[in-house]
Design a protein around this motif. Structure first.
Motif, PDB file in Angstrom:
ATOM      1  N   CYS A 355       0.953  -1.183   0.147  1.00 23.69           N
ATOM      2  CA  CYS A 355      -0.067   0.071  -0.087  1.00 23.69           C
ATOM      3  C   CYS A 355       0.847   1.269  -0.033  1.00 23.69           C
ATOM      4  O   CYS A 355       1.895   1.283   0.732  1.00 23.69           O
ATOM      5  N   SER A 356       0.653   2.120  -0.689  1.00 19.85           N
ATOM      6  CA  SER A 356       0.932   3.594  -0.820  1.00 19.85           C
ATOM      7  C   SER A 356      -0.257   4.274  -1.368  1.00 19.85           C
ATOM      8  O   SER A 356      -0.939   4.168  -1.967  1.00 19.85           O
ATOM      9  N   GLU A 357       0.608   5.777  -1.254  1.00 21.99           N
ATOM     10  CA  GLU A 357      -0.336   6.600  -2.219  1.00 21.99           C
ATOM     11  C   GLU A 357       0.095   6.850  -3.634  1.00 21.99           C
ATOM     12  O   GLU A 357       1.230   6.201  -4.065  1.00 21.99           O
ATOM     13  N   VAL A 384      -3.099  -1.834  -2.632  1.00 24.67           N
ATOM     14  CA  VAL A 384      -4.132  -0.925  -2.468  1.00 24.67           C
ATOM     15  C   VAL A 384      -3.180   0.552  -2.712  1.00 24.67           C
ATOM     16  O   VAL A 384      -2.257   0.833  -2.113  1.00 24.67           O
ATOM     17  N   GLU A 385      -3.855   1.477  -3.596  1.00 23.72           N
ATOM     18  CA  GLU A 385      -3.248   2.795  -3.870  1.00 23.72           C
ATOM     19  C   GLU A 385      -4.332   3.700  -3.357  1.00 23.72           C
ATOM     20  O   GLU A 385      -5.498   3.817  -3.531  1.00 23.72           O
ATOM     21  N   ILE A 386      -3.649   4.532  -2.417  1.00 22.10           N
ATOM     22  CA  ILE A 386      -4.534   5.881  -1.930  1.00 22.10           C
ATOM     23  C   ILE A 386      -4.231   6.967  -2.908  1.00 22.10           C
ATOM     24  O   ILE A 386      -3.066   7.468  -2.960  1.00 22.10           O
ATOM     25  N   LYS A 408      -4.476   1.895   6.696  1.00 16.89           N
ATOM     26  CA  LYS A 408      -4.884   0.818   5.785  1.00 16.89           C
ATOM     27  C   LYS A 408      -3.680  -0.490   6.109  1.00 16.89           C
ATOM     28  O   LYS A 408      -3.906  -1.615   6.033  1.00 16.89           O
ATOM     29  N   ALA A 409      -2.423   0.028   6.457  1.00 18.95           N
ATOM     30  CA  ALA A 409      -1.540  -1.252   6.809  1.00 18.95           C
ATOM     31  C   ALA A 409      -2.094  -1.748   7.963  1.00 18.95           C
ATOM     32  O   ALA A 409      -1.887  -3.021   8.330  1.00 18.95           O
ATOM     33  N   GLN A 420       2.778 -10.920   5.116  1.00 21.36           N
ATOM     34  CA  GLN A 420       3.736  -9.798   4.881  1.00 21.36           C
ATOM     35  C   GLN A 420       2.989  -8.599   4.493  1.00 21.36           C
ATOM     36  O   GLN A 420       2.122  -8.608   3.413  1.00 21.36           O
ATOM     37  N   VAL A 421       3.120  -7.310   5.156  1.00 16.02           N
ATOM     38  CA  VAL A 421       2.604  -6.147   4.629  1.00 16.02           C
ATOM     39  C   VAL A 421       3.824  -4.929   4.408  1.00 16.02           C
ATOM     40  O   VAL A 421       4.342  -4.768   5.242  1.00 16.02           O
ATOM     41  N   ASN A 422       3.814  -4.833   3.046  1.00 12.70           N
ATOM     42  CA  ASN A 422       4.598  -3.830   2.523  1.00 12.70           C
ATOM     43  C   ASN A 422       3.845  -2.393   2.486  1.00 12.70           C
ATOM     44  O   ASN A 422       2.814  -2.536   2.008  1.00 12.70           O
TER      45      ASN A 422
END
Length: 438
Positions: A355-357, A384-386, A408-409, A420-422
């Motif tokens: 996830c990141s923006e 996931v894109e914010i 989100k993370a 794993q959560v990046n």
């Protein structure tokens, strides 16, 4: 064993117990340097990072994110988020864009390849246009590479050359644009003394003209298209030096210099891109070239009204998106980054979340996965894109979407769906905050 003679199987971690979710947090821009009043991280309040460092001093490790450690030519080359995420995701060092281009220029192979020969077909009757960042910052482009491209193209038959320059002020000092323009103008004058019609045709600041990324703001690309292709801009000047000095004096900095075109004595633009011309984008870094590449290459492009679409021969300095095969033609082949961590994880049944923006989303997906778009296995991965805020600069809103990314993370970790959560957040120079997701 795979067909290449290696096994995808990963051994169990000797200490980390199974069933525990691992969080990989990339603080892009965070580092350690001399603790003085000019070190924004040192003077900021950073209780979370301080507690992590003091609580596990023996586990605190510093890694180099510049120079040869991430595949760049020399130790003097600053790192960037592209090469950093490539190295983190691959777990190994690959020769990167700038180094690959340096090798191709030094050997002359860049002028013998398919990409250059494709563009060279325009030399007899058309104009060669070079579009890119005029800077020696070494993050997106380098002045010396542009100079070698100009020299090589002119020696191989280019009789009419137009530069469309983007001023920096981000990877180099604000205000340095004047010196860069003066330097390249001297080179162009030397070419003109040899009978080659070489001029700067247009320009603008990198954050306002042409160099947007991840489809965040197509107006940035449109402003570039209008100046470079249509020869239209709100500001017209007789020379690029005059343009940069005048616009800066009016309050614009290098990054946000408004678009301008260079005109002749009759007020006509000296170098719009027209049918039969050749175009090369000379940035080696990919992320801020994909959108302009789409506008130059896609027949069914619909992001803005291009008004006029010239029939051109276009090549990138590198291929900017391996998955999209964009652009079709390029002067130097990009690094082939294989066996990335993400690919290993899906082969071992490890479920991952990234996830990141918008402006950093490609870093934890595309760059992390070896310049590869999309999933390795959509059943094992979730991205996931914010959406980033359009038109709000980082210095105005330095925290960007760090809070939303952290939330989100947190939710991904608490869901127990992932092993794993990046996630990545850009630690902007002016940051004065920290986010604790727990």
């Amino acid at each position: 064993m795979g067909s290449s003679g290696f096994s995808w199987k990963l051994a169990d971690h000797p200490k980390l117990p199974k069933g525990k979710t691992v969080a990989v947090v990339v603080l892009d821009g965070w580092g350690e340097a001399k603790p003085d009043q000019y070190n924004c991280i040192h003077i900021a309040e950073t209780p979370v990072m301080d507690s992590l460092k003091k609580g596990a001093t023996e586990k605190w490790r510093l890694v180099r994110a510049h120079g040869t450690a991430v595949g760049l030519p020399t130790e003097d080359d600053m790192g960037n988020s592209e090469v950093g995420h490539n190295a983190l995701g691959a777990g190994r060092i690959f020769a990167q864009g700038a180094k690959l281009v340096d090798l191709a220029l030094a050997s002359g192979k860049i002028f013998d390849g398919e990409g250059f020969n494709y563009v060279k077909e325009c030399f007899a009757l058309g104009t060669l246009h070079l579009i890119g960042l005029l800077s020696d910052g070494g993050v997106h482009s380098r002045l010396d590479q542009l100079q070698l491209l100009l020299k090589g193209a002119s020696e191989r038959g280019a009789k009419r050359i137009r530069l469309h320059v983007l001023t920096d002020g981000r990877d180099v000092l604000d205000g340095s644009s004047v010196g860069f323009v003066e330097t390249i103008e001297k080179d162009l004058a030397e070419l003109r003394s040899k009978g080659i019609d070489a001029q700067i045709a247009s320009g603008g600041g990198r954050m306002y003209v042409t160099m947007d990324r991840y489809e965040n703001d197509w107006n940035v690309i449109k402003r570039g298209w209008d100046a470079q292709v249509l020869g239209e801009a709100p500001h017209k000047f007789k020379s690029a030096v005059e343009a940069v000095k005048t616009l800066r004096a009016a309050g614009a900095n290098d990054q946000y210099l408004p678009p301008f075109v260079i005109v002749d004595d009759s007020g006509k633009a000296v170098g719009p891109i027209v049918d039969g011309d050749g175009v090369v984008t000379f940035n080696f870094r990919a992320d801020r070239m994909v959108m302009i590449a789409k506008s130059l290459e896609y027949a069914d492009f619909d992001k803005f009204d291009r008004v006029r679409v010239p029939k051109i021969r276009y090549a990138g300095l590198l291929q900017y998106d391996g998955e999209l095969k964009l652009p079709t033609h390029y002067l130097v082949s990009p690094p082939e980054i294989d066996r990335t961590s993400g690919e290993y994880l899906v082969h071992n049944g490890v479920r991952t979340f990234a996830c990141s923006e918008t402006v950093k989303f490609g870093h934890v997906t595309f760059f992390w996965n070896g310049n590869r778009s999309g999933y390795f296995n959509p059943e094992m991965e979730e991205y996931v894109e914010i959406p980033s805020d359009v038109g709000i600069t980082f210095n105005v809103q330095p925290k960007m979407k760090a809070v939303e990314i952290a939330e989100k993370a947190r939710d991904a970790i608490l869901s127990r769906k992932f092993d794993q959560v990046n996630y990545g957040a850009f630690m902007w120079l002016y940051r004065k905050f920290e986010t604790n997701i727990f």
